[in-house]
Scaffold this motif. Structure first.
Motif, mmCIF file in Angstrom:
data_model
loop_
_atom_site.group_PDB
_atom_site.id
_atom_site.type_symbol
_atom_site.label_atom_id
_atom_site.label_comp_id
_atom_site.label_asym_id
_atom_site.label_seq_id
_atom_site.Cartn_x
_atom_site.Cartn_y
_atom_site.Cartn_z
ATOM 1 N N PRO A 39 78.055 7.306 85.450
ATOM 2 C CA PRO A 39 78.152 8.682 84.953
ATOM 3 C C PRO A 39 76.806 9.385 84.753
ATOM 4 O O PRO A 39 76.665 10.552 85.135
ATOM 5 N N ALA A 43 75.824 12.715 86.906
ATOM 6 C CA ALA A 43 75.518 14.002 86.272
ATOM 7 C C ALA A 43 74.148 14.508 86.717
ATOM 8 O O ALA A 43 73.974 15.698 87.009
ATOM 9 N N ALA A 49 78.878 18.047 84.739
ATOM 10 C CA ALA A 49 79.276 17.134 83.665
ATOM 11 C C ALA A 49 80.188 16.046 84.225
ATOM 12 O O ALA A 49 80.969 16.282 85.153
ATOM 13 N N VAL A 50 80.105 14.875 83.657
ATOM 14 C CA VAL A 50 80.953 13.745 84.055
ATOM 15 C C VAL A 50 81.625 13.192 82.806
ATOM 16 O O VAL A 50 80.977 12.918 81.813
ATOM 17 N N GLY A 51 82.941 13.038 82.887
ATOM 18 C CA GLY A 51 83.663 12.407 81.799
ATOM 19 C C GLY A 51 84.290 13.411 80.858
ATOM 20 O O GLY A 51 84.308 14.611 81.153
ATOM 21 N N PRO A 52 84.820 12.915 79.783
ATOM 22 C CA PRO A 52 84.656 11.550 79.274
ATOM 23 C C PRO A 52 85.426 10.530 80.124
ATOM 24 O O PRO A 52 86.477 10.824 80.661
ATOM 25 N N VAL A 53 84.843 9.343 80.213
ATOM 26 C CA VAL A 53 85.408 8.263 80.999
ATOM 27 C C VAL A 53 85.279 6.962 80.199
ATOM 28 O O VAL A 53 84.297 6.751 79.499
ATOM 29 N N GLU A 54 86.345 6.128 80.274
ATOM 30 C CA GLU A 54 86.305 4.820 79.603
ATOM 31 C C GLU A 54 85.614 3.820 80.517
ATOM 32 O O GLU A 54 85.968 3.708 81.691
ATOM 33 N N LEU A 68 83.455 5.030 75.521
ATOM 34 C CA LEU A 68 83.853 6.312 76.071
ATOM 35 C C LEU A 68 82.551 7.067 76.308
ATOM 36 O O LEU A 68 81.744 7.220 75.378
ATOM 37 N N ARG A 70 80.344 10.371 78.133
ATOM 38 C CA ARG A 70 80.297 11.707 78.751
ATOM 39 C C ARG A 70 78.831 11.966 79.074
ATOM 40 O O ARG A 70 77.957 11.789 78.231
ATOM 41 N N LEU A 72 75.948 14.693 80.747
ATOM 42 C CA LEU A 72 75.677 16.100 81.048
ATOM 43 C C LEU A 72 74.319 16.222 81.729
ATOM 44 O O LEU A 72 73.357 15.547 81.342
ATOM 45 N N ALA A 86 73.529 11.301 78.064
ATOM 46 C CA ALA A 86 74.904 10.813 77.892
ATOM 47 C C ALA A 86 75.180 10.549 76.427
ATOM 48 O O ALA A 86 74.300 10.134 75.672
#
Length: 189
Positions: A39, A43, A49-54, A68, A70, A72, A86
């Motif tokens: 992520p 980004a 932006a990426v996520g939010p991702v687990e 979790l 995210r 930017l 992040a």
């Protein structure tokens, strides 16, 4: 590209070996992500932006962590993307609780299957009536014994009584009165 960890991130994943960025594996859905799939890198490279991702973080000598994340991109008003930042939240306890809940649910379903098998084999069933609400619940075996669809809620008590043999139906009020007078919560008829 250089990734800098703050003290909180180092506490979360441990301290990777100097000059060894591969010391921490980042996994998504059980698959190790390549550097350009992570992520923070996505980004920075995409400017989006990426996520939010687990994600799952694995680091030698440290327990596996679930997070979790995210990410930017860092952008100036007139400059292209110059990096990314992040935010990472440790959700390890939540994931462990989910795993425990799934295990308990599995055992509960197995027990329920055994109860239903025993009811079918013994041609028995169970019914619980709540006097305070006038409602009841029953087991699928009880519904089948009385000729009702086990997937539907129990009908009113009057409809249930109509399905009981007349000899037993006549004795039922006395049995219920005896049960209530003796403050017994359960009765077998």
């Amino acid at each position: 590209p250089r990734v800098v960890h703050n003290p909180a991130m180092r506490a979360l994943i441990g301290t990777p070996g100097e000059g060894d960025p591969a010391a921490v594996q980042i996994l998504e859905h059980g698959r190790v992500l390549d550097d350009d799939e992570q992520p923070l890198r996505r980004a920075a490279d995409s400017g989006c932006a990426v996520g939010p991702v687990e994600l799952e973080l694995r680091s030698p000598g440290s327990p596996t962590r679930h997070v979790l994340m995210r990410a930017l991109p860092l952008q100036g008003r007139t400059q292209p993307t110059r990096g990314a930042v992040a935010a990472v939240v440790d959700i390890t306890e939540r994931k462990l609780a989910e795993q425990r809940l799934l295990a308990v649910d599995g055992r509960l379903r197995e027990s329920q299957d055994l109860i239903e098998l025993a009811q079918d084999a013994g041609a028995i069933g169970f019914f619980q009536y709540r006097f305070e609400t006038g409602s009841g619940t029953w087991s699928p075996g009880q519904a089948r014994l009385l000729g009702f669809d086990p997937t539907l809620p129990p009908p009113p008590v009057e409809a249930l009584l109509e399905r009981i043999h007349a000899d037993q139906r006549d004795a039922l009020p006395a049995q219920l009165r005896s049960m209530i007078d003796a403050s017994r919560e359960r009765e077998t008829f």
